[in-house]
Design a protein around this motif. Structure first.
Motif, short mmCIF file in Angstrom:
data_model
loop_
_atom_site.label_atom_id
_atom_site.label_comp_id
_atom_site.label_asym_id
_atom_site.label_seq_id
_atom_site.Cartn_x
_atom_site.Cartn_y
_atom_site.Cartn_z
N ARG A 1 0.83 -1.21 0.00
CA ARG A 1 0.00 0.00 0.00
C ARG A 1 0.86 1.26 0.00
NH1 ARG A 1 -3.70 -3.20 3.21
NH2 ARG A 1 -2.66 -2.58 5.15
N VAL A 2 1.97 1.23 0.72
CA VAL A 2 2.87 2.38 0.75
C VAL A 2 3.42 2.66 -0.65
CG1 VAL A 2 5.08 3.23 1.61
CG2 VAL A 2 3.48 2.14 3.18
N VAL A 3 3.90 1.62 -1.31
CA VAL A 3 4.49 1.81 -2.65
C VAL A 3 3.43 2.26 -3.64
CG1 VAL A 3 5.63 0.66 -4.58
CG2 VAL A 3 6.38 0.20 -2.24
N ARG A 4 2.26 1.63 -3.61
CA ARG A 4 1.21 2.02 -4.56
C ARG A 4 0.79 3.46 -4.34
NH1 ARG A 4 -1.10 -3.13 -3.58
NH2 ARG A 4 -2.72 -2.17 -2.32
N ALA A 5 0.67 3.89 -3.09
CA ALA A 5 0.29 5.27 -2.81
C ALA A 5 1.34 6.25 -3.34
CB ALA A 5 0.10 5.47 -1.31
N THR A 6 2.60 5.90 -3.19
CA THR A 6 3.69 6.76 -3.63
C THR A 6 3.72 6.88 -5.15
OG1 THR A 6 5.01 6.15 -1.69
CG2 THR A 6 6.19 7.08 -3.60
#
Length: 476
Positions: free
Chosen positions: A163-168
């Protein structure tokens, strides 16, 4: 002042927005967005330790063990020092063929709070030692992998890291689409300021996270030359000087015998005079109101340890008017073997030009100089203020929600930096409105984090076996 150079990254002269978008869509056919998930170490992958040793060969020998010591501490600290290793690895990954000015080392700790010349607090990219034109994907991939590595250190689950990578990456993609629809001047004036930071915190963070953002912005305002003056200086034998803290801070008077010290001091005064010529006339006038008082060698960062970095204490109107400048050695970018040589003959000018192109607002004392005969060799330096309202993130304190919000800030900031130099319309068209690229980088980042852990283990093993020497030391 040097002769201006034309950026090689502009769109085809006269191309319409539709034609530029077509270039981006055509790039999808050559390099599908889904292909960016790929990372497998090739059979002939260079030895990562050999790459580190090659860098170390040109650095101050007694400082190199400090660099290795810092890099052995954790996979994340290793990653911070491994830009050369990742540059070699990225060269074999898919690329759209669209270029922009790159940071070259876009891990999450190189995004931080900075002061604008108008004394506004901004969030921006900070480190440009490796800046060079190249495939825009390389910066995004380095950022994404850094978030996975930091998330692993914090014990985040696979889903939380995803989720962190996708949000970024989604933030980068959606911001680039937004910039593609903006006028050129509006892109140039775009920034992430304190008001936007507080709005982000209010909308995305819990109360504790909002308090940390407020505390970080308040603390950043205290990190200036006055704070550095209180922390880094002392009065000895009635003389104001930079306080020694070996091996991290060593005044020139403690580093060399008198004859060598006087010669080196003369070189540094020459550096400051020459560097002033790289500043606009109004900044030269301001700098002329300060007089050099003392100078010291300083160890900074992780990847930079061992490069020649000096700090200068200058005083202005009186004893309560200090200015600290930092002169940092600039060598060839780690991207150059894979992205092409710089258009600038002076590597310090390369750093300054890249920083001015990518940052929303820059240090008023940012400039460069070349010194002949320094340490018996010709060396390039860039100069900036040591501290000017700088605030750095603490990823080890971040929960998944906080790291996602921070990643979104990094994503939009990186997109704005790339949009100033690259063809933002072509990049936006390549990325599109779907999440194909986002999901591809989610996979890439995990795979590269695995590689980083293997490389970190190889360094630890090399130190244990005695191939490399690491030194432990505290950090100020």
């Amino acid at each position: 002042m040097p002769q201006e150079r034309t950026s090689p990254l502009r769109a085809v002269p006269g191309a319409t927005p539709r034609e530029r978008a077509a270039l981006g869509k055509a790039a999808r056919r050559r390099t599908p967005r889904s292909s960016h998930h790929a990372y497998e170490p090739p059979a002939g992958r260079p030895d990562p330790l050999a790459l580190l040793e090659a860098q170390s060969a040109t650095r101050v020998p007694e400082l190199v063990p400090i660099r290795y010591g810092r890099m052995t501490e954790s996979p994340f600290r290793f990653y911070r020092g491994a830009a050369a290793i990742m540059a070699s690895d990225l060269a074999g990954t898919p690329a759209s063929g669209i270029r922009a000015q790159l940071c070259g080392d876009a891990h999450l700790l190189n995004f931080r709070l900075l002061a604008s010349p108008e004394r506004h607090l901004l969030f921006d990219i900070n480190d440009f030692d490796e800046t060079l034109p190249g495939p825009w994907e390389w910066d995004v991939k380095r950022l994404a992998a850094s978030l996975v590595i930091a998330g692993r250190a914090n014990g985040f689950t696979d889903k939380e890291r995803a989720r962190v990578v996708r949000a970024t990456v989604r933030s980068y993609r959606e911001s680039m689409i937004r910039f593609a629809d903006m006028r050129n001047l509006d892109v140039w004036y775009a920034k992430v300021d304190e008001e936007r930071l507080r709005a982000m915190a209010a909308g995305k963070l819990a109360a504790a996270g909002r308090r940390r953002v407020a505390g970080a912005t308040a603390k950043a305002r205290t990190r200036d030359s006055l704070q550095a003056f209180a922390k880094l200086t002392e009065v000895a034998d009635g003389r104001l000087r930079i306080a020694p803290d070996p091996p991290l801070v060593v005044p020139l008077a403690d580093l060399l015998p008198d004859a060598e010290r006087r010669a080196t001091e003369g070189q540094f005064r020459k550096l400051l005079r020459g560097y002033a010529r790289s500043l606009p006339s109004d900044r030269r006038s301001l700098l002329a109101d300060f007089r050099p008082v003392d100078m010291a060698r300083k160890v900074v960062g992780v990847g930079s340890v061992g490069t020649r970095c000096w700090i200068f204490l200058l005083m202005g109107r009186d004893g309560e008017d200090p200015l600290f400048l930092q002169a940092k050695e600039a060598d060839t970018s780690v991207l150059a073997p894979f992205a092409g040589a710089s258009a600038y003959r002076n590597q310090g000018e390369r750093v300054v030009a890249g920083q001015r192109l990518m940052q929303a607002a820059g240090d008023i004392f940012l400039g460069w100089e070349r010194v002949d005969g320094f340490d018996g060799k010709r060396r390039d330096f860039y100069v900036r203020q040591l501290r000017d309202w700088k605030g750095i993130a603490a990823p080890e304190q971040m929960v998944p929600r906080g790291m996602s919000a921070f990643g979104e800030l990094c994503g939009t900031t990186l997109a704005r930096a790339h949009a100033r130099s690259g063809d933002r319309i072509a990049i936006a068209a390549y990325l599109g409105h779907g999440d194909v690229f986002d999901r591809a980088l989610e996979t890439f980042a995990e795979r590269y984090a695995d590689q980083n852990e293997r490389d970190h283990r190889a360094l630890v093993d090399a130190v244990t076996a005695g191939r490399l020497t690491a030194a432990g030391e505290g950090r100020r």
